[in-house]
Design an enzyme around this catalytic site. Sequence first.
Site, PDB file in Angstrom:
ATOM      1  N   SER A 150      30.668  19.467   7.120  1.00 28.26           N
ATOM      2  CA  SER A 150      31.879  18.795   6.666  1.00 28.26           C
ATOM      3  C   SER A 150      32.999  19.831   6.465  1.00 28.26           C
ATOM      4  CB  SER A 150      31.572  18.011   5.381  1.00 28.26           C
ATOM      5  OG  SER A 150      32.552  17.026   5.128  1.00 28.26           O
ATOM      6  N   ASP A 153      28.386   8.211  11.768  1.00 28.23           N
ATOM      7  CA  ASP A 153      29.125   8.912  10.714  1.00 28.23           C
ATOM      8  C   ASP A 153      30.432   8.174  10.419  1.00 28.23           C
ATOM      9  OD1 ASP A 153      30.552  10.671   9.083  1.00 28.23           O
ATOM     10  OD2 ASP A 153      29.841  12.454  10.127  1.00 28.23           O
ATOM     11  N   HIS A 208      26.801  10.741   7.877  1.00 28.48           N
ATOM     12  CA  HIS A 208      27.462  12.006   7.605  1.00 28.48           C
ATOM     13  C   HIS A 208      26.491  13.093   7.139  1.00 28.48           C
ATOM     14  CE1 HIS A 208      31.024  14.393   7.121  1.00 28.48           C
ATOM     15  NE2 HIS A 208      30.858  14.576   5.824  1.00 28.48           N
TER      16      HIS A 208
END
Length: 311
Positions: A155, A260, A288
């Site tokens: 991320s 995601d 995710h």
Amino acid sequence: MIHSYCKFVKNPALSSYLLCYLKHNNSLFTGVCADNKRRLCVTAVSRRSLSTEPKSDYLDVDGVKLHYVKFGHGEHPLLVMPGALGSALSDFGPQLNGGFDPETYTVIGWDPSGYGKSRPPKRTFPLDFFQRDANHAHNLMQSLGYEKFSPLGWSDGGITALVLASQYPESLRKLVIWGANAFVAQEDLDMYEKTKNVSDWSKRMMQPMLDMYGKEYFQEMWLGWIECITRIYNENKGELCTRNLHKIRCPTLLLHGEKDPMVPKIHPGFLQQNIMGSRLIHFLDGKHNIHLRYAEEFNRHVDIFLRKENS
């Protein structure tokens, strides 16, 4: 005599998981139950000594007291890099608790300035905070004596790792990225806008952050993050790392959850097209947090990639 038990671990990174232990004599076997059932996933287990629990410490880097944890003593250093508002221990349980062979790897997990236990100072979000975090991460590893290492970035940590790889190519052995944006688009801002009030978050996502930061600091940081990403879109045309991807020369593995909700597949596709020789692995049902939900499979893919001499 063999003893086994499971520990339910809350995680702010969109998921929880069962960390399973099996004790035999003076050795400890650990594994992650990806299906959240109380059983030991034997195929996911790695053997490690009881004395190799992740160790926590601090180091002054560029005038900032950074918290980090260390697991293993292998010759290949890894740096796991957390997502927005995250920390090493909150974001990488399955990777820091026996997910990688401690005889092969030394896994370092860090808390960026203002996150986790790297406080004070309070977290700030200047337009170049990804560059700042990349500098801190690189200098932390150098200060620890790891001249060349492999970042594993998730991320926001993935964006930081991409910046690090383009700015310090001589320091990288390999690079692993997942759940990371290549740039900021209007659809991203629209999604972030809906999450501004942390009181509207689900309890599962909100509670671990409240436990780590308290509501006031949690809300303050999240609004600061959204404001900065919006400024990056408006003032820098959404530029995060795209202009320097051609500078990344180390072998690179990209992983992506096809479902995601935070990062559309255009991002890993763009990264694969623009990072020379990179490879992309898809998790068809992944979202995710594929490194948590599919920890065994994820760790296996990464381990195979890291062990190959010219992958």
